[in-house]
Scaffold this active site. Structure first.
Site, PDB file in Angstrom:
ATOM      1  N   TYR A  77      -0.105  -4.572  16.325  1.00 12.43           N
ATOM      2  CA  TYR A  77      -0.406  -3.294  16.876  1.00 12.43           C
ATOM      3  C   TYR A  77      -1.160  -3.232  18.213  1.00 12.43           C
ATOM      4  O   TYR A  77      -2.010  -3.944  18.295  1.00 12.43           O
ATOM      5  CB  TYR A  77      -1.306  -2.329  15.829  1.00 12.43           C
ATOM      6  CG  TYR A  77      -0.845  -2.142  14.572  1.00 12.43           C
ATOM      7  CD1 TYR A  77       0.408  -2.159  14.176  1.00 12.43           C
ATOM      8  CD2 TYR A  77      -1.999  -1.803  13.658  1.00 12.43           C
ATOM      9  CE1 TYR A  77       0.897  -1.800  12.935  1.00 12.43           C
ATOM     10  CE2 TYR A  77      -1.590  -1.596  12.202  1.00 12.43           C
ATOM     11  CZ  TYR A  77       0.244  -1.553  11.839  1.00 12.43           C
ATOM     12  OH  TYR A  77       0.386  -1.183  10.623  1.00 12.43           O
ATOM     13  N   HIS A 108       3.078  -8.341   6.387  1.00 12.31           N
ATOM     14  CA  HIS A 108       3.561  -7.057   7.044  1.00 12.31           C
ATOM     15  C   HIS A 108       5.236  -6.773   6.686  1.00 12.31           C
ATOM     16  O   HIS A 108       5.458  -5.742   5.998  1.00 12.31           O
ATOM     17  CB  HIS A 108       3.480  -7.156   8.414  1.00 12.31           C
ATOM     18  CG  HIS A 108       3.199  -5.733   9.026  1.00 12.31           C
ATOM     19  ND1 HIS A 108       2.729  -5.790  10.231  1.00 12.31           N
ATOM     20  CD2 HIS A 108       3.440  -4.484   8.711  1.00 12.31           C
ATOM     21  CE1 HIS A 108       2.781  -4.343  10.686  1.00 12.31           C
ATOM     22  NE2 HIS A 108       3.016  -3.674   9.585  1.00 12.31           N
ATOM     23  N   PRO A 163       1.035   9.193   5.237  1.00  7.48           N
ATOM     24  CA  PRO A 163       1.182  10.204   4.191  1.00  7.48           C
ATOM     25  C   PRO A 163       1.282  11.606   4.819  1.00  7.48           C
ATOM     26  O   PRO A 163       1.613  12.220   3.896  1.00  7.48           O
ATOM     27  CB  PRO A 163      -0.327  10.106   3.743  1.00  7.48           C
ATOM     28  CG  PRO A 163      -1.148   9.309   4.750  1.00  7.48           C
ATOM     29  CD  PRO A 163      -0.181   8.518   5.466  1.00  7.48           C
ATOM     30  N   LEU A 164       1.309  11.797   6.059  1.00  7.21           N
ATOM     31  CA  LEU A 164       1.619  13.215   6.537  1.00  7.21           C
ATOM     32  C   LEU A 164       2.827  13.146   7.423  1.00  7.21           C
ATOM     33  O   LEU A 164       3.273  13.906   7.932  1.00  7.21           O
ATOM     34  CB  LEU A 164       0.481  13.579   7.738  1.00  7.21           C
ATOM     35  CG  LEU A 164      -0.759  13.555   7.257  1.00  7.21           C
ATOM     36  CD1 LEU A 164      -1.757  14.128   8.307  1.00  7.21           C
ATOM     37  CD2 LEU A 164      -0.833  14.795   6.191  1.00  7.21           C
ATOM     38  N   GLY A 188       2.932  12.958  10.956  1.00  9.67           N
ATOM     39  CA  GLY A 188       2.644  14.288  11.307  1.00  9.67           C
ATOM     40  C   GLY A 188       3.412  15.427  11.006  1.00  9.67           C
ATOM     41  O   GLY A 188       2.732  16.746  11.275  1.00  9.67           O
ATOM     42  N   SER A 225       1.939  18.420   8.926  1.00 10.35           N
ATOM     43  CA  SER A 225       0.787  19.116   9.324  1.00 10.35           C
ATOM     44  C   SER A 225       1.122  20.572   9.945  1.00 10.35           C
ATOM     45  O   SER A 225       0.398  21.285  10.215  1.00 10.35           O
ATOM     46  CB  SER A 225       0.146  18.278  10.629  1.00 10.35           C
ATOM     47  OG  SER A 225       0.756  18.142  11.850  1.00 10.35           O
TER      48      SER A 225
END
Length: 319
Positions: free
Chosen positions: A63, A137, A217-218, A221, A224
């Site tokens: 990252y 990973h 888990p969204l 996004g 939302s």
């Protein structure tokens, strides 16, 4: 003003006696993939996570090509006893520049030789002596998973790592790895939109006593019901995701609008309802929604108070 409440409950990591906040914090977006970010706001969000009782933070050496680990160290070192830190190895860049979301020169290295170097790099950047949870990973299919996990197990013996995890592997690979050394966590994408783990991974995790750690888990996004992809930064990788493109996006907009009606009836936001759904899928599930802003962190935490009954789950499933 009254202080915000601490996270209401905890969940154990795998078969260990480690109690983790039932929702973790994905830190990737603070340094990669999700457009620009502000370091002061990132650090404030990390401090706020501690104040709210979120003790499970997730990062990776890929990252920002190490930048995320360095950012986290600015808070982690002074609060080491309050944070269970997870990081990962495996992605490498041929030119050692950029990150895995902005470079076409990415390759996977899960060799024992690289693991020895990768752990030292992460420990140096995080400025700690031991990593709590160390993930592969991704796995290179040319390297037997037994060799990779064997090298990771050596790090446990050396005291550089406490527990081992895998990310985005198959159920068969998880079993092979577990035969070499206990695997405490398996990280994979899991949301209302992305359900593949329900086929084999989730049942295998239940059987072996492995925690499933859902990232995104969204649905990046989407759930939302507030994200306008056209307003995202040009370097936000979601601009190129199929779920935000063409007919897929048109379909998903209707889907999330219908889902938002259920959330409204429950007096919560769609994001909170989506997270509550993930939490309801099993006691061994600890989602790690990512954010770089305090307001979204607090919104996410609110999902833990939401109780879903059978009628709620049926209505969600119907949508």
């Amino acid at each position: 003003l009254s202080p915000l409440p601490l996270l209401p409950f905890f969940r154990n990591l795998g078969k260990t006696d480690v109690s983790l906040s039932s929702m973790g914090l994905g830190c990737m977006g603070m340094s990669a993939a999700y457009g620009t970010s502000d370091e002061k706001e990132n650090i404030a969000t990390l401090h706020h996570a501690i104040e709210r009782g979120i003790n499970f933070w997730d990062t990776a050496d890929a990252y920002g090509n190490g930048a995320n680990e360095e950012l986290i160290s600015k808070v982690l070192t002074e609060h080491r006893d309050k944070v269970f830190i997870a990081t990962k190895f495996g992605f490498r860049l041929k030119d050692n520049k950029g990150d895995v979301f902005s470079s076409n020169n990415t390759y996977i290295d899960s060799s024992p030789q690289w693991i020895k170097q990768a752990i030292e790099n992460s420990l140096r950047r995080l400025k700690i002596e031991t990593i709590d949870l160390y993930y592969a990973h991704r796995l290179n299919p040319d390297v037997p998973v037994e060799e990779t996990v064997g090298a990771m197990a050596d790090l446990v013996k050396e005291g550089k790592v406490r527990y081992l995890g895998l990310s985005e592997c198959s159920a068969e690979t998880l079993r092979k790895a577990y035969a070499v050394h206990p695997i405490s966590a398996l990280q994979s994408e899991y949301s209302l939109l992305t359900r593949t783990v329900e086929n084999d991974i989730l049942p295998t995790c239940h059987e072996l006593g492995v925690s499933l750690i859902p990232f995104a888990p969204l649905a990046r996004g989407l759930m939302s019901n507030t994200l306008n992809v056209n307003t995202l930064d040009t370097n936000d990788f979601r601009r190129n995701l199929p779920r935000y493109s063409g007919n897929y996006y048109e379909n998903n907009r209707h889907l999330t609008a219908a889902f938002a009606e259920i959330a409204d009836a429950k007096n919560c936001t769609p994001a909170q309802l989506a997270l509550a759904w993930v939490l309801a899928q099993g006691e061994n599930i600890i989602p790690i929604p990512g954010t770089k802003r305090i307001k979204y962190l607090d919104e996410n935490i609110g999902a833990i108070d939401i109780v879903l009954n059978k009628e709620d789950l049926t209505a969600i499933e119907d949508v």
